[in-house]
Design an enzyme around this catalytic site. Structure first.
Site, PDB file in Angstrom:
ATOM      1  N   LYS A  15     -20.208 -15.029 -12.952  1.00 47.49           N
ATOM      2  CA  LYS A  15     -19.999 -15.037 -11.564  1.00 47.49           C
ATOM      3  C   LYS A  15     -18.976 -14.361 -10.738  1.00 47.49           C
ATOM      4  O   LYS A  15     -18.929 -13.683  -9.968  1.00 47.49           O
ATOM      5  CB  LYS A  15     -19.903 -16.752 -11.234  1.00 47.49           C
ATOM      6  CG  LYS A  15     -21.075 -17.690 -11.631  1.00 47.49           C
ATOM      7  CD  LYS A  15     -20.824 -18.998 -11.185  1.00 47.49           C
ATOM      8  CE  LYS A  15     -19.616 -19.864 -12.042  1.00 47.49           C
ATOM      9  NZ  LYS A  15     -20.010 -19.691 -13.637  1.00 47.49           N
ATOM     10  N   THR A  16     -17.675 -14.342 -11.604  1.00 49.58           N
ATOM     11  CA  THR A  16     -16.405 -13.695 -11.232  1.00 49.58           C
ATOM     12  C   THR A  16     -16.960 -12.265 -11.190  1.00 49.58           C
ATOM     13  O   THR A  16     -16.488 -11.441 -10.486  1.00 49.58           O
ATOM     14  CB  THR A  16     -15.310 -14.099 -11.879  1.00 49.58           C
ATOM     15  OG1 THR A  16     -15.166 -15.418 -11.738  1.00 49.58           O
ATOM     16  CG2 THR A  16     -14.266 -13.303 -11.463  1.00 49.58           C
ATOM     17  N   ASP A  47     -13.496 -19.024  -5.655  1.00 47.04           N
ATOM     18  CA  ASP A  47     -14.051 -19.488  -7.110  1.00 47.04           C
ATOM     19  C   ASP A  47     -13.799 -21.061  -6.953  1.00 47.04           C
ATOM     20  O   ASP A  47     -13.050 -21.592  -6.357  1.00 47.04           O
ATOM     21  CB  ASP A  47     -13.115 -18.891  -8.354  1.00 47.04           C
ATOM     22  CG  ASP A  47     -13.724 -18.796  -9.567  1.00 47.04           C
ATOM     23  OD1 ASP A  47     -14.885 -19.318  -9.642  1.00 47.04           O
ATOM     24  OD2 ASP A  47     -13.300 -18.341 -10.376  1.00 47.04           O
ATOM     25  N   THR A 102     -19.755 -23.963 -10.771  1.00 50.31           N
ATOM     26  CA  THR A 102     -20.318 -24.426 -12.109  1.00 50.31           C
ATOM     27  C   THR A 102     -21.229 -25.453 -11.553  1.00 50.31           C
ATOM     28  O   THR A 102     -21.915 -26.263 -12.376  1.00 50.31           O
ATOM     29  CB  THR A 102     -19.296 -24.826 -13.042  1.00 50.31           C
ATOM     30  OG1 THR A 102     -18.419 -25.372 -12.494  1.00 50.31           O
ATOM     31  CG2 THR A 102     -18.899 -23.460 -13.821  1.00 50.31           C
ATOM     32  N   ARG A 159     -19.345 -14.154 -22.001  1.00 56.30           N
ATOM     33  CA  ARG A 159     -17.888 -14.372 -22.487  1.00 56.30           C
ATOM     34  C   ARG A 159     -17.667 -14.701 -24.034  1.00 56.30           C
ATOM     35  O   ARG A 159     -16.597 -14.518 -24.460  1.00 56.30           O
ATOM     36  CB  ARG A 159     -17.230 -15.308 -21.475  1.00 56.30           C
ATOM     37  CG  ARG A 159     -15.740 -15.688 -21.815  1.00 56.30           C
ATOM     38  CD  ARG A 159     -15.145 -16.857 -21.020  1.00 56.30           C
ATOM     39  NE  ARG A 159     -14.866 -16.310 -19.644  1.00 56.30           N
ATOM     40  CZ  ARG A 159     -15.110 -17.128 -18.644  1.00 56.30           C
ATOM     41  NH1 ARG A 159     -15.629 -18.439 -18.661  1.00 56.30           N
ATOM     42  NH2 ARG A 159     -14.967 -16.740 -17.526  1.00 56.30           N
TER      43      ARG A 159
HETATM   44  N1  ATP Z   1     -24.093  -9.303 -16.875  1.00 55.92           N
HETATM   45  C1  ATP Z   1     -22.838  -8.939 -17.623  1.00 55.92           C
HETATM   46  N2  ATP Z   1     -22.977  -7.804 -18.279  1.00 55.92           N
HETATM   47  C2  ATP Z   1     -21.717  -7.822 -19.313  1.00 55.92           C
HETATM   48  N3  ATP Z   1     -20.711  -8.484 -19.313  1.00 55.92           N
HETATM   49  C3  ATP Z   1     -20.687  -9.628 -18.717  1.00 55.92           C
HETATM   50  C4  ATP Z   1     -21.774  -9.815 -17.764  1.00 55.92           C
HETATM   51  N4  ATP Z   1     -21.705 -10.920 -17.222  1.00 55.92           N
HETATM   52  C5  ATP Z   1     -20.284 -11.506 -17.734  1.00 55.92           C
HETATM   53  N5  ATP Z   1     -19.990 -10.600 -18.567  1.00 55.92           N
HETATM   54  C6  ATP Z   1     -18.630 -10.591 -19.443  1.00 55.92           C
HETATM   55  O1  ATP Z   1     -18.302 -11.909 -19.497  1.00 55.92           O
HETATM   56  C7  ATP Z   1     -17.156 -12.291 -19.167  1.00 55.92           C
HETATM   57  C8  ATP Z   1     -17.095 -13.642 -18.278  1.00 55.92           C
HETATM   58  O2  ATP Z   1     -17.703 -13.649 -17.093  1.00 55.92           O
HETATM   59  P1  ATP Z   1     -17.189 -14.272 -15.676  1.00 55.92           P
HETATM   60  O3  ATP Z   1     -15.807 -14.338 -15.667  1.00 55.92           O
HETATM   61  O4  ATP Z   1     -17.729 -13.447 -14.663  1.00 55.92           O
HETATM   62  O5  ATP Z   1     -17.809 -15.665 -15.941  1.00 55.92           O
HETATM   63  P2  ATP Z   1     -17.767 -16.925 -14.898  1.00 55.92           P
HETATM   64  O6  ATP Z   1     -19.166 -17.045 -14.489  1.00 55.92           O
HETATM   65  O7  ATP Z   1     -17.009 -16.151 -13.516  1.00 55.92           O
HETATM   66  O8  ATP Z   1     -17.108 -17.985 -15.510  1.00 55.92           O
HETATM   67  P3  ATP Z   1     -16.465 -19.061 -15.005  1.00 55.92           P
HETATM   68  O9  ATP Z   1     -17.259 -20.092 -14.355  1.00 55.92           O
HETATM   69  O10 ATP Z   1     -15.838 -19.854 -16.218  1.00 55.92           O
HETATM   70  O11 ATP Z   1     -15.381 -18.808 -13.945  1.00 55.92           O
HETATM   71  C9  ATP Z   1     -16.496 -11.111 -18.206  1.00 55.92           C
HETATM   72  O12 ATP Z   1     -15.195 -10.742 -18.210  1.00 55.92           O
HETATM   73  C10 ATP Z   1     -17.620  -9.954 -18.583  1.00 55.92           C
HETATM   74  O13 ATP Z   1     -16.766  -9.221 -19.626  1.00 55.92           O
HETATM   75 MG    MG Z   2     -15.082 -16.908 -12.969  1.00 59.60          MG
END
Ligand code: ATP
Ligand code: MG
Length: 365
Positions: free
Chosen positions: A98-99, A143, A192, A251
């Site tokens: 997401k981030t 977020d 989430t 992650r």
């Molecule tokens: N589609 C993708 N391709 C490659 N790497 C990814 C991808 N999605 C996420 N990642 C890797 O996973 C890590 C975690 O993703 P991210 O921080 O975007 O998750 P999030 O959904 O925001 O989680 P949260 O709900 O905990 O904030 C990122 O730093 C990135 O390196």
């Molecule tokens: Mg995030």
């Protein structure tokens, strides 16, 4: 319903649950991506490594093909019309991107992004610095948007829909309302827990995308790409093993890879194969299904204390001394998906598969 006014004076006490990030190309690490993870949870990727591993462009992202395709169309259309992109809401379990999407989109659009956290926006005035800072077509990322309180949420409605907010200057009889025009911008929300969002807020997002789990092949590709970024060599079998133990979550794949690299550096001159990888992951309690100590602790508690269930989530959480939110968000989704757990109306129930995995005999009922 009368709306609470945004007061214009700045508040020196403003806590920094949120963070302003500069223009496109910034690291893009979310404010909570650091060490302050929930107790007992796998820590999020270290911020320095996270910045290095997080994709910066859409083409560097692996998986989520449908989501990427739809976003590319929306970005193309908005860019060719010279309009800001419609507001976007991402929902899905932690660590699925997401981030990452929220930082990649402004890069694709060549615009800047400000990053806020719903938990940090406690009063309407907390929104003001962000809203007055938006430039034409820029992105405001909130977020954990489900944590924005109702009073703040109502300000988002007019900001999102009409690009204006009403600011009250002064107070008492001298108070007057100023109608503040905002530059057209794009709000990107991440959550989430989409179910906790009110319908009026949810409906103001033109684009809503749910991020799902990653396949083994997608995770293995992420491991290969990131191994390259970290200048380490990973063979296919090793990448598959890390993928298998990463609970369908990028992650976690990154966390596992970083740990195996550290382990190999200290124990094997930096080289690693399946054997080293297995030893490294065994050492931190990650088993062949990708369950960590907390997951196994959950199953163990359910089987030992509650005789396999049905048991209520709160009762399990109290026994484990962990919040029920953590169990529901971080632990249960993967156990459910792996058919190690079922949710019934009467509570959580361990499955035959989980007894087998935990090497415990099924109780006679
Ligand atoms: N589609 C993708 N391709 C490659 N790497 C990814 C991808 N999605 C996420 N990642 C890797 O996973 C890590 C975690 O993703 P991210 O921080 O975007 O998750 P999030 O959904 O925001 O989680 P949260 O709900 O905990 O904030 C990122 O730093 C990135 O390196
Ligand atoms: Mg995030």
């Amino acid at each position: 319903m009368a709306r609470e006014a945004i007061y214009q004076q700045s508040d020196p006490e403003r806590k920094s649950g949120e963070q302003s990030s500069s223009a496109a190309g910034a690291d893009g690490a979310s404010p909570h991506d650091g060490a302050d993870s929930v107790e007992g949870q796998v820590p999020k990727t270290r911020p320095d490594a996270d910045g290095k591993l997080r994709p910066r462009r859409m083409d560097e992202m692996v998986g989520q093909r449908d989501v990427i395709e739809r976003l590319k169309i929306a970005i193309d259309a908005a860019t060719s019309r010279s309009e800001p992109l419609g507001h976007i809401l991402f929902d899905g379990p932690p660590g699925l991107g997401k981030t990452t999407f929220a930082t990649v989109i402004p890069n694709e659009m060549n615009t800047s992004v400000q990053m806020a956290n719903g938990a940090g926006l406690r009063a309407p005035k907390d929104l003001l610095p962000y809203l007055t800072n938006v430039s034409e077509g820029s992105v405001l990322f909130i977020d954990e948007i489900h944590r924005v309180p109702k009073a703040v949420e109502e300000y988002l409605y007019t900001a999102m829909e009409d690009f204006r907010i009403d600011v009250v200057l002064g107070d008492g009889v001298n108070a007057r309302t100023l109608n503040l025009e905002l530059k057209p911008f794009t709000l990107i929300g991440a959550t989430t827990r989409a179910g906790m969002l009110s319908a009026p807020l949810r409906d103001r997002f033109q684009i809503r995308e749910h991020l799902g789990w990653y396949t083994r092949a997608e995770l293995a590709e992420i491991v290969h790409r990131n191994a390259k970024k970290l200048s380490v060599v990973v063979d296919d079998g090793t990448a598959d093993m890390i993928a298998d133990r990463s609970r369908s979550t990028p992650r976690l794949a990154n966390n596992r890879l970083l740990w195996v690299r550290d382990y190999a550096q200290s124990k094997a001159d930096g080289k690693f194969d399946r054997e080293i990888t297995r030893a490294a992951l065994d050492m931190i309690g990650i088993d062949e299904l990708g369950l960590d100590k907390q997951d196994r602790n959950y199953l163990d508690t359910l089987m030992r204390v509650f005789l396999g269930g049905p048991a209520g989530l709160d009762a399990i959480a109290h026994t484990m001394n962990v919040s029920s939110d953590t169990l529901e968000d971080e632990v249960e989704p993967f156990l459910l998906r792996s058919e190690l757990l079922v949710r019934t109306r009467r509570g959580r129930l361990a499955t035959p598969k989980s007894y087998e995995h935990m090497k415990r005999p099924m109780p006679d009922i």
